[in-house]
Structures are given as structure tokens and as C-alpha cells.
Scaffold this motif. Sequence first.
Motif, PDB file in Angstrom:
ATOM      1  N   ARG A  89      37.200   9.807-118.656  1.00 45.96           N
ATOM      2  CA  ARG A  89      38.031   9.155-117.641  1.00 45.96           C
ATOM      3  C   ARG A  89      37.970   9.925-116.327  1.00 45.96           C
ATOM      4  N   SER A  90      37.946  11.254-116.444  1.00 48.14           N
ATOM      5  CA  SER A  90      37.844  12.077-115.246  1.00 48.14           C
ATOM      6  C   SER A  90      36.551  11.796-114.489  1.00 48.14           C
ATOM      7  N   ALA A  91      35.451  11.626-115.218  1.00 46.28           N
ATOM      8  CA  ALA A  91      34.172  11.317-114.574  1.00 46.28           C
ATOM      9  C   ALA A  91      34.239   9.989-113.834  1.00 46.28           C
ATOM     10  N   PHE A  92      34.927   9.013-114.426  1.00 41.10           N
ATOM     11  CA  PHE A  92      35.085   7.710-113.765  1.00 41.10           C
ATOM     12  C   PHE A  92      35.866   7.866-112.460  1.00 41.10           C
ATOM     13  N   ILE A  93      36.934   8.668-112.490  1.00 42.12           N
ATOM     14  CA  ILE A  93      37.737   8.883-111.286  1.00 42.12           C
ATOM     15  C   ILE A  93      36.917   9.578-110.206  1.00 42.12           C
ATOM     16  N   LEU A  94      36.164  10.614-110.594  1.00 42.70           N
ATOM     17  CA  LEU A  94      35.354  11.348-109.626  1.00 42.70           C
ATOM     18  C   LEU A  94      34.313  10.442-108.977  1.00 42.70           C
ATOM     19  N   ARG A  95      33.711   9.558-109.757  1.00 42.72           N
ATOM     20  CA  ARG A  95      32.688   8.682-109.187  1.00 42.72           C
ATOM     21  C   ARG A  95      33.308   7.594-108.317  1.00 42.72           C
ATOM     22  N   ALA A  96      34.531   7.185-108.641  1.00 38.99           N
ATOM     23  CA  ALA A  96      35.232   6.269-107.744  1.00 38.99           C
ATOM     24  C   ALA A  96      35.530   6.953-106.410  1.00 38.99           C
ATOM     25  N   LEU A  97      35.930   8.228-106.465  1.00 41.64           N
ATOM     26  CA  LEU A  97      36.141   8.993-105.237  1.00 41.64           C
ATOM     27  C   LEU A  97      34.830   9.156-104.468  1.00 41.64           C
ATOM     28  N   ALA A  98      33.718   9.327-105.194  1.00 43.13           N
ATOM     29  CA  ALA A  98      32.419   9.477-104.540  1.00 43.13           C
ATOM     30  C   ALA A  98      32.063   8.223-103.750  1.00 43.13           C
ATOM     31  N   TRP A 134      31.399   7.978 -99.748  1.00 37.98           N
ATOM     32  CA  TRP A 134      30.176   7.416 -99.164  1.00 37.98           C
ATOM     33  C   TRP A 134      30.500   6.329 -98.151  1.00 37.98           C
ATOM     34  N   ALA A 135      31.466   5.475 -98.487  1.00 39.24           N
ATOM     35  CA  ALA A 135      31.849   4.407 -97.564  1.00 39.24           C
ATOM     36  C   ALA A 135      32.416   5.003 -96.274  1.00 39.24           C
ATOM     37  N   ARG A 136      33.278   6.005 -96.427  1.00 36.40           N
ATOM     38  CA  ARG A 136      33.859   6.648 -95.244  1.00 36.40           C
ATOM     39  C   ARG A 136      32.777   7.364 -94.434  1.00 36.40           C
ATOM     40  N   GLY A 137      31.854   8.042 -95.133  1.00 35.31           N
ATOM     41  CA  GLY A 137      30.782   8.743 -94.437  1.00 35.31           C
ATOM     42  C   GLY A 137      29.896   7.794 -93.651  1.00 35.31           C
ATOM     43  N   LEU A 138      29.578   6.625 -94.232  1.00 38.83           N
ATOM     44  CA  LEU A 138      28.740   5.646 -93.543  1.00 38.83           C
ATOM     45  C   LEU A 138      29.423   5.150 -92.271  1.00 38.83           C
ATOM     46  N   ILE A 139      30.727   4.874 -92.368  1.00 33.51           N
ATOM     47  CA  ILE A 139      31.466   4.407 -91.191  1.00 33.51           C
ATOM     48  C   ILE A 139      31.459   5.475 -90.096  1.00 33.51           C
ATOM     49  N   LEU A 140      31.675   6.736 -90.486  1.00 34.32           N
ATOM     50  CA  LEU A 140      31.708   7.816 -89.495  1.00 34.32           C
ATOM     51  C   LEU A 140      30.346   8.026 -88.845  1.00 34.32           C
ATOM     52  N   ILE A 141      29.273   7.930 -89.631  1.00 36.38           N
ATOM     53  CA  ILE A 141      27.936   8.101 -89.062  1.00 36.38           C
ATOM     54  C   ILE A 141      27.634   6.974 -88.071  1.00 36.38           C
ATOM     55  N   LEU A 142      28.000   5.741 -88.421  1.00 39.14           N
ATOM     56  CA  LEU A 142      27.801   4.622 -87.493  1.00 39.14           C
ATOM     57  C   LEU A 142      28.637   4.814 -86.230  1.00 39.14           C
ATOM     58  N   LEU A 143      29.850   5.348 -86.390  1.00 35.82           N
ATOM     59  CA  LEU A 143      30.695   5.611 -85.230  1.00 35.82           C
ATOM     60  C   LEU A 143      30.083   6.690 -84.343  1.00 35.82           C
ATOM     61  N   ALA A 144      29.500   7.715 -84.952  1.00 36.36           N
ATOM     62  CA  ALA A 144      28.852   8.774 -84.175  1.00 36.36           C
ATOM     63  C   ALA A 144      27.680   8.206 -83.378  1.00 36.36           C
ATOM     64  N   VAL A 145      26.911   7.312 -83.999  1.00 34.53           N
ATOM     65  CA  VAL A 145      25.796   6.678 -83.290  1.00 34.53           C
ATOM     66  C   VAL A 145      26.310   5.845 -82.114  1.00 34.53           C
ATOM     67  N   ALA A 146      27.439   5.143 -82.339  1.00 32.86           N
ATOM     68  CA  ALA A 146      28.011   4.330 -81.264  1.00 32.86           C
ATOM     69  C   ALA A 146      28.458   5.194 -80.098  1.00 32.86           C
ATOM     70  N   VAL A 147      29.082   6.335 -80.383  1.00 33.53           N
ATOM     71  CA  VAL A 147      29.513   7.244 -79.321  1.00 33.53           C
ATOM     72  C   VAL A 147      28.308   7.808 -78.577  1.00 33.53           C
ATOM     73  N   TRP A 148      27.250   8.127 -79.316  1.00 38.72           N
ATOM     74  CA  TRP A 148      26.040   8.645 -78.681  1.00 38.72           C
ATOM     75  C   TRP A 148      25.415   7.610 -77.754  1.00 38.72           C
ATOM     76  N   LEU A 155      30.363  14.793-106.142  1.00 38.49           N
ATOM     77  CA  LEU A 155      31.308  14.170-107.066  1.00 38.49           C
ATOM     78  C   LEU A 155      30.600  13.219-108.023  1.00 38.49           C
ATOM     79  N   TRP A 156      29.652  12.448-107.509  1.00 38.96           N
ATOM     80  CA  TRP A 156      28.949  11.481-108.371  1.00 38.96           C
ATOM     81  C   TRP A 156      28.137  12.195-109.450  1.00 38.96           C
ATOM     82  N   SER A 157      27.513  13.305-109.084  1.00 39.79           N
ATOM     83  CA  SER A 157      26.694  14.059-110.041  1.00 39.79           C
ATOM     84  C   SER A 157      27.540  14.980-110.917  1.00 39.79           C
ATOM     85  N   LEU A 158      28.864  14.975-110.712  1.00 42.20           N
ATOM     86  CA  LEU A 158      29.801  15.773-111.505  1.00 42.20           C
ATOM     87  C   LEU A 158      29.472  17.267-111.418  1.00 42.20           C
ATOM     88  N   LYS A 159      29.040  17.700-110.250  1.00 44.76           N
ATOM     89  CA  LYS A 159      28.728  19.105-110.027  1.00 44.76           C
ATOM     90  C   LYS A 159      29.976  19.846-109.566  1.00 44.76           C
TER      91      LYS A 159
END
Length: 259
Positions: free
Chosen positions: A69-78, A82-96, A168-172
Motif C-alpha cells: 500500500r505504501s508503494a501505491f501511495i508513493l507512486r501516486a505522489l510521484a 510529475w504533473a506539477r513539474g511539467l506545469i512549472l517547466i512550461l511556465l519557465a519556458v513562458a517566462v523566458w 518516488l516511483w522507483s521506490l528509492k
Amino acid sequence: MEWNLRSCARHGHVTYAPDEPEYRARLEAGTPLGNAWRCLRCGAFVLGEPHGSGPADDAPVLLRGKALRSAFILRALAIERWARGLILILLAVAVWRLRSTQVSLQELFQRDLKSLEPFFRQIHFNVSDSSTIHSIEKVLHAKPSTLNLIAFGILFYGLLQVAEGIGLWSLKRWGEYVAVVGTTLFIPLEVYEVVDKTTWLKVVVLIVNIAAVLYLLLSKRLFGLRGGHRAYEESLHEVSLLEVEASSENAEESAARRA
């Protein structure tokens, strides 16, 4: 949901023949079709030769029960990272891009506002009092060097979110540390945003991040908490083999009472 059976259905059973007689007797069963061995994940008996054998200490450490169950939670957080990271990277490109086309965007912004003035009057919206409009104007009037710093800062945070997601996805274990440190660093900023202007989305994000940090610290025993890494590894070993042995003993007791 029976996480153990779900995982075995996807990845297959894992059996092991320990050298110790007390464990071997509880993990092996004779049937008319041949010997069967108890799966170390779901506890079901599987016909055929075991996948491995040797000392009980060398048995495979499988995720099962709470660990699964813990692995499922960690991968949901992952996925969320990723979704938040993608939005931030697109925002950085927009600012640039804003840095290189600052003047034309400013002119376009002013023209659009002028054309929308009749609509704003209909809904009794005062453009000059809008904090959102003021924020956009500040960005449009910012120096190129300031926009560079903003873009690099957003990009760094976005890449950090992506790295957290990979760990988190790789459970490292390093991913858990990165997630705790990275999330904790930005909690004060999120608290400030909630205090400055409270919205349900900001409150939910803050609660999720605080809960994620506490969950990782306590359940994964990070930074030496609750015995640290050694205690965490020992708990995994107990879940992977000793819990199966205990469940086997309970099943035998139940069968004896029914008889």
C-alpha cells in the motif's frame, strides 16, 4: 482491495524454500499433484518447484500488505510531482519567451484590456483595482535580468519535482529524502500564500504536502526516526517471510478448530 493478490495477478507468485525446518514445514505442502509452496507475497500455495532456496535471511524481500500500500501511495505522489513539474517547466519556458518579446506582449496586453472595457463595465469589474492585472503589469515591466532569475528559479523547482517523482516511483530511498527536503523547503512559502489570500486549492495543496512529509518521515523512518534505515529493512523482512509463517500457523489453528 487485496493488494497482495492484485500484485501477484500482475507480476506472478514468488515462492522460496528456506533451509530452516521450522519455516520450510510451514511454507511447503504435499498434494496429489506434487509439492506446493506458499507464495511469499499473497500466501497462496503454488504447485511446482520453488523459485529459490537457501537460508531464511536470504529470502526475497517482497512488498506486501502495508508495504505494498505504501508503494501505491508513493507512486501516486510521484504522478502528482510529475504533473506539477511539467506545469512549472512550461511556465519557465513562458517566462523566458516573455523576456524576449516583452514589448510586443505589453502592447497586446494594453490593446486587449481596452477592447474589454465595455464588458468589464457590464460586470462592474474595475480593472485598475485588479491584483491579477497589477501582477501581470509588474512582470511585463520587469528587467530582462529579473525575468531570467524568475525563469531559472521556476525551472529549477520544476526539475526538482521531476527528480522527486522519479525517486518516488522507483521506490528509492534517495527519492524519499529528496521529496521530504524539497517539499519542506517550500512549505513556508505555501503557508504565506494561504495567509495572504486563502483559497480552497491552496489549503488542499498545503495539507497534502504536510501530510506527505509526515508520512515519509514516519513510515520510511527517514533521518534516523523510529530506528532509521536498519529498522525499516528489518520490518520489510518480517513482512516478507515471518508474516507468511504466522498466517500459515493461524490457518492451521483454524483448520484444527473446525475439525
